[in-house]
Design a protein around this motif. Sequence first.
Motif, PDB file in Angstrom:
ATOM      1  N   ARG A 183     -18.561  -7.439  39.561  1.00  0.00           N
ATOM      2  CA  ARG A 183     -19.049  -7.754  40.901  1.00  0.00           C
ATOM      3  C   ARG A 183     -19.454  -9.219  40.959  1.00  0.00           C
ATOM      4  O   ARG A 183     -19.886  -9.794  39.962  1.00  0.00           O
ATOM      5  N   THR A 184     -19.301  -9.784  42.131  1.00  0.00           N
ATOM      6  CA  THR A 184     -19.608 -11.191  42.337  1.00  0.00           C
ATOM      7  C   THR A 184     -20.493 -11.325  43.568  1.00  0.00           C
ATOM      8  O   THR A 184     -20.276 -10.628  44.571  1.00  0.00           O
ATOM      9  N   TRP A 185     -21.463 -12.211  43.499  1.00  0.00           N
ATOM     10  CA  TRP A 185     -22.316 -12.518  44.647  1.00  0.00           C
ATOM     11  C   TRP A 185     -22.192 -14.007  44.924  1.00  0.00           C
ATOM     12  O   TRP A 185     -22.117 -14.819  44.002  1.00  0.00           O
ATOM     13  N   SER A 186     -22.135 -14.358  46.191  1.00  0.00           N
ATOM     14  CA  SER A 186     -21.921 -15.760  46.529  1.00  0.00           C
ATOM     15  C   SER A 186     -22.667 -16.110  47.809  1.00  0.00           C
ATOM     16  O   SER A 186     -23.110 -15.231  48.551  1.00  0.00           O
ATOM     17  N   ALA A 187     -22.793 -17.396  48.046  1.00  0.00           N
ATOM     18  CA  ALA A 187     -23.472 -17.867  49.255  1.00  0.00           C
ATOM     19  C   ALA A 187     -22.924 -19.227  49.653  1.00  0.00           C
ATOM     20  O   ALA A 187     -22.571 -20.046  48.796  1.00  0.00           O
ATOM     21  N   ILE A 188     -22.844 -19.432  50.961  1.00  0.00           N
ATOM     22  CA  ILE A 188     -22.522 -20.742  51.533  1.00  0.00           C
ATOM     23  C   ILE A 188     -23.711 -21.139  52.390  1.00  0.00           C
ATOM     24  O   ILE A 188     -24.191 -20.342  53.209  1.00  0.00           O
ATOM     25  N   ARG A 189     -24.189 -22.335  52.216  1.00  0.00           N
ATOM     26  CA  ARG A 189     -25.380 -22.772  52.929  1.00  0.00           C
ATOM     27  C   ARG A 189     -25.188 -22.666  54.438  1.00  0.00           C
ATOM     28  O   ARG A 189     -24.233 -23.194  54.998  1.00  0.00           O
ATOM     29  N   GLY A 190     -26.086 -21.919  55.064  1.00  0.00           N
ATOM     30  CA  GLY A 190     -26.032 -21.742  56.497  1.00  0.00           C
ATOM     31  C   GLY A 190     -25.072 -20.680  56.979  1.00  0.00           C
ATOM     32  O   GLY A 190     -24.996 -20.395  58.165  1.00  0.00           O
ATOM     33  N   GLN A 191     -24.321 -20.057  56.046  1.00  0.00           N
ATOM     34  CA  GLN A 191     -23.327 -19.050  56.442  1.00  0.00           C
ATOM     35  C   GLN A 191     -23.567 -17.693  55.800  1.00  0.00           C
ATOM     36  O   GLN A 191     -22.784 -16.767  55.984  1.00  0.00           O
ATOM     37  N   GLY A 192     -24.648 -17.541  55.042  1.00  0.00           N
ATOM     38  CA  GLY A 192     -25.019 -16.240  54.518  1.00  0.00           C
ATOM     39  C   GLY A 192     -24.615 -15.996  53.086  1.00  0.00           C
ATOM     40  O   GLY A 192     -24.021 -16.850  52.417  1.00  0.00           O
ATOM     41  N   ALA A 193     -24.964 -14.785  52.616  1.00  0.00           N
ATOM     42  CA  ALA A 193     -24.663 -14.345  51.258  1.00  0.00           C
ATOM     43  C   ALA A 193     -23.646 -13.217  51.311  1.00  0.00           C
ATOM     44  O   ALA A 193     -23.598 -12.444  52.271  1.00  0.00           O
ATOM     45  N   PHE A 194     -22.850 -13.100  50.243  1.00  0.00           N
ATOM     46  CA  PHE A 194     -21.747 -12.156  50.222  1.00  0.00           C
ATOM     47  C   PHE A 194     -21.683 -11.426  48.887  1.00  0.00           C
ATOM     48  O   PHE A 194     -22.143 -11.938  47.865  1.00  0.00           O
ATOM     49  N   VAL A 195     -21.091 -10.231  48.900  1.00  0.00           N
ATOM     50  CA  VAL A 195     -20.822  -9.495  47.672  1.00  0.00           C
ATOM     51  C   VAL A 195     -19.333  -9.218  47.608  1.00  0.00           C
ATOM     52  O   VAL A 195     -18.705  -8.876  48.612  1.00  0.00           O
ATOM     53  N   HIS A 196     -18.766  -9.389  46.409  1.00  0.00           N
ATOM     54  CA  HIS A 196     -17.336  -9.183  46.184  1.00  0.00           C
ATOM     55  C   HIS A 196     -17.209  -8.106  45.114  1.00  0.00           C
ATOM     56  O   HIS A 196     -17.719  -8.270  44.005  1.00  0.00           O
ATOM     57  N   VAL A 197     -16.535  -7.039  45.427  1.00  0.00           N
ATOM     58  CA  VAL A 197     -16.379  -5.926  44.488  1.00  0.00           C
ATOM     59  C   VAL A 197     -14.937  -5.885  44.010  1.00  0.00           C
ATOM     60  O   VAL A 197     -14.033  -5.501  44.757  1.00  0.00           O
ATOM     61  N   GLY A 198     -14.718  -6.313  42.768  1.00  0.00           N
ATOM     62  CA  GLY A 198     -13.392  -6.207  42.168  1.00  0.00           C
ATOM     63  C   GLY A 198     -12.325  -7.088  42.783  1.00  0.00           C
ATOM     64  O   GLY A 198     -11.146  -6.783  42.684  1.00  0.00           O
ATOM     65  N   GLY A 199     -12.699  -8.177  43.430  1.00  0.00           N
ATOM     66  CA  GLY A 199     -11.687  -9.058  44.005  1.00  0.00           C
ATOM     67  C   GLY A 199     -12.309 -10.260  44.672  1.00  0.00           C
ATOM     68  O   GLY A 199     -13.515 -10.495  44.593  1.00  0.00           O
ATOM     69  N   LEU A 200     -11.469 -11.040  45.363  1.00  0.00           N
ATOM     70  CA  LEU A 200     -11.945 -12.266  45.999  1.00  0.00           C
ATOM     71  C   LEU A 200     -12.587 -12.011  47.351  1.00  0.00           C
ATOM     72  O   LEU A 200     -13.475 -12.748  47.777  1.00  0.00           O
ATOM     73  N   ALA A 201     -12.129 -10.980  48.053  1.00  0.00           N
ATOM     74  CA  ALA A 201     -12.644 -10.720  49.395  1.00  0.00           C
ATOM     75  C   ALA A 201     -14.117 -10.313  49.321  1.00  0.00           C
ATOM     76  O   ALA A 201     -14.508  -9.468  48.525  1.00  0.00           O
ATOM     77  N   GLY A 202     -14.920 -10.935  50.161  1.00  0.00           N
ATOM     78  CA  GLY A 202     -16.348 -10.655  50.163  1.00  0.00           C
ATOM     79  C   GLY A 202     -16.819 -10.040  51.475  1.00  0.00           C
ATOM     80  O   GLY A 202     -16.241 -10.291  52.535  1.00  0.00           O
TER      81      GLY A 202
END
Length: 300
Positions: free
Chosen positions: A132-151
């Motif tokens: 699993r991957t967690w990511s964030a873009i400043r001012g655009q929120g946080a995301f979780v990616h399960v088993g791939g690139l799509a968040g």
Amino acid sequence: MDVVPSRTGPDLRDAHRFAVEAAQAAGRLLRRGTQGEMHVRAKNDSGDVVTDLDLAAEELIVGRIRARWPEHGVIAEEGGEYAADDSWLWLVDPLDGTNNVAIGLPAYVVGIALCDRGSPVLGVVHDPVSDRTWSAIRGQGAFVHVGGLAGQPLRTLHRPVPAAPVLAWTQGHEVRRDDSTARALKVVLDSTARRVLQLWAPLLSWVMLARGDIDGIVGYRPEAVDLPAGMLLAAEAGMVVRALDGGCFDDRYGCPADRRSFVAAPPETIDRLVKLVTAAQWIEPQVRQLTPISLTDVGW
């Protein structure tokens, strides 16, 4: 947390996808490597260690960044520093939790951040164990990616305000055992929290805070490279980060260690956590008078 207009920098959505893919590729390398024999050696006198997996994952990530954006600065945990651009800077922690891996504990992640003039605008944390991957873009929120690139947007679990919080503690490798401030903070937290986690992988703590699994993090003079990615992830998930005294926290990379100490928690409990932390100043004089027990004292 508004997006700062780019001067000549990369498209953040493109850089976001790139960083997620690079972190996941490094994660696959680490997952394979942890199933075999590793070479572990001392990194410095603090007791920290480094493995051949750290170096291989760092080479993979840094190589991709340098090929894509050779004009950008890159600073990596294991000593890689290239083209120190003071404008766009990538921070790479190829294996956050090396001490865990060295003892067979499957609690480690990959961290990547992109900073614009020191402040993080992009952060990625990848867990090779759960894929699993967690990511964030400043001012655009946080995301979780399960088993791939799509968040998908990260949905933070909103816990009720606890009678006693579950907290995570992190400190820098150079903090001495006789540091009276660190010792006073630990006494206060251990005396008031329901549980204090010391994961040896700060980015994992940031993920847990962003998800709502824990109630806060206290960091004392933490390491600089892995701080921006986790901090941005938590902030974009709605958490608040403050200095130990409750003041504004300077999120820019490169601040001195004594200005990197922080408290982080949900908005509804951040003031309570600040009060806990500031209470440590009242017992620090007493703690300072206590002599820490050394290994020599017990015949180690």
